[in-house]
Write a protein that holds these residues in place. Structure first.
Motif, PDB file in Angstrom:
ATOM      1  N   TRP A 135      22.209  25.042   5.784  1.00 23.60           N
ATOM      2  CA  TRP A 135      23.179  26.454   4.794  1.00 23.60           C
ATOM      3  C   TRP A 135      22.530  26.036   3.309  1.00 23.60           C
ATOM      4  O   TRP A 135      23.422  24.830   3.106  1.00 23.60           O
ATOM      5  N   LEU A 136      22.193  26.563   2.630  1.00 24.73           N
ATOM      6  CA  LEU A 136      22.071  26.837   1.511  1.00 24.73           C
ATOM      7  C   LEU A 136      21.915  27.633   0.184  1.00 24.73           C
ATOM      8  O   LEU A 136      21.295  28.838   1.205  1.00 24.73           O
ATOM      9  N   LYS A 137      21.275  27.538  -1.048  1.00 26.50           N
ATOM     10  CA  LYS A 137      21.028  27.884  -2.038  1.00 26.50           C
ATOM     11  C   LYS A 137      20.032  27.551  -2.047  1.00 26.50           C
ATOM     12  O   LYS A 137      19.626  26.511  -2.607  1.00 26.50           O
ATOM     13  N   ILE A 177      18.072  35.598   2.232  1.00 29.30           N
ATOM     14  CA  ILE A 177      18.571  37.149   1.858  1.00 29.30           C
ATOM     15  C   ILE A 177      18.694  37.124   1.079  1.00 29.30           C
ATOM     16  O   ILE A 177      18.610  38.743  -0.440  1.00 29.30           O
ATOM     17  N   ASP A 178      20.025  36.480   0.068  1.00 30.83           N
ATOM     18  CA  ASP A 178      20.566  36.511  -0.817  1.00 30.83           C
ATOM     19  C   ASP A 178      20.371  35.210  -1.903  1.00 30.83           C
ATOM     20  O   ASP A 178      21.177  34.198  -1.579  1.00 30.83           O
ATOM     21  N   GLN A 179      19.555  34.749  -2.603  1.00 28.68           N
ATOM     22  CA  GLN A 179      19.722  33.551  -3.629  1.00 28.68           C
ATOM     23  C   GLN A 179      20.606  33.281  -4.287  1.00 28.68           C
ATOM     24  O   GLN A 179      21.350  32.154  -4.658  1.00 28.68           O
ATOM     25  N   GLU A 180      22.283  34.167  -4.264  1.00 32.20           N
ATOM     26  CA  GLU A 180      23.315  33.823  -4.745  1.00 32.20           C
ATOM     27  C   GLU A 180      24.114  33.178  -3.884  1.00 32.20           C
ATOM     28  O   GLU A 180      24.888  33.076  -4.114  1.00 32.20           O
ATOM     29  N   GLU A 181      24.140  33.643  -2.727  1.00 26.63           N
ATOM     30  CA  GLU A 181      24.772  33.340  -1.479  1.00 26.63           C
ATOM     31  C   GLU A 181      24.495  32.200  -0.908  1.00 26.63           C
ATOM     32  O   GLU A 181      22.614  31.727  -1.043  1.00 26.63           O
ATOM     33  N   LEU A 182      25.445  31.868   0.157  1.00 24.98           N
ATOM     34  CA  LEU A 182      24.546  30.253   0.772  1.00 24.98           C
ATOM     35  C   LEU A 182      23.427  31.243   2.277  1.00 24.98           C
ATOM     36  O   LEU A 182      23.521  32.315   2.531  1.00 24.98           O
ATOM     37  N   ASN A 183      22.855  30.956   2.562  1.00 28.82           N
ATOM     38  CA  ASN A 183      21.698  31.475   3.290  1.00 28.82           C
ATOM     39  C   ASN A 183      22.061  30.233   4.635  1.00 28.82           C
ATOM     40  O   ASN A 183      21.542  28.791   4.389  1.00 28.82           O
ATOM     41  N   HIS A 184      21.292  31.094   5.855  1.00 34.50           N
ATOM     42  CA  HIS A 184      21.690  30.811   6.914  1.00 34.50           C
ATOM     43  C   HIS A 184      19.661  30.229   7.475  1.00 34.50           C
ATOM     44  O   HIS A 184      19.184  31.040   7.738  1.00 34.50           O
TER      45      HIS A 184
END
Length: 132
Positions: free
Chosen positions: A53-55, A87-94
């Motif tokens: 999980w990362l940004k 998917i969204d650079q402002e949110e956590l992405n899997h």
């Protein structure tokens, strides 16, 4: 943990929006690496999976790397571009990757290589060894 190499506690920050801790990987840098020697395993796995999980920026040029080393020291690595799964650079992405282990190995190493121009923020990294 003795399997994590290169951990720098000064790179652990707190995200004020959710109060979760993350590890910052600056441009042209590497995350701590997870290393596992096969002699510590009872059964040799057939697949290794990694999910984080990362940004990161959608244009980030960073790679989630799985590397194996065989008994004579030859290394084989596989990397997936992190930006392909943002998917969204402002949110956590899997972000997910795996490697099928077709031949015996001496060591597995896993890390994030930030070869981009913006930092990557790692909130968690899970590694699983599977026998299939």
């Amino acid at each position: 943990n003795q399997n994590w190499l290169g951990f720098d506690p000064q790179k652990v920050m707190t995200d004020q929006s959710n109060l979760q801790k993350f590890y910052i990987v600056k441009p042209a840098d590497f995350s701590p690496s997870f290393e596992l020697n096969s002699d510590s395993l009872q059964k040799i796995p057939k697949r290794i999976t990694v999910d984080c999980w990362l940004k990161a920026d959608k244009n980030a040029h960073s790679t989630l790397v799985i590397q194996t080393e065989n008994m004579i020291g030859e290394k084989k690595w596989q990397g997936i571009e992190i930006n392909q799964q943002i998917i969204d650079q402002e949110e956590l992405n899997h972000v997910f990757s795996y490697m099928d282990l077709k031949s015996p190995f001496k060591k597995i190493t896993i890390y994030v290589w930030n070869n981009g121009k913006k930092s990557v923020f790692i909130y968690s990294m899970n590694i699983k060894l599977m026998r299939l």
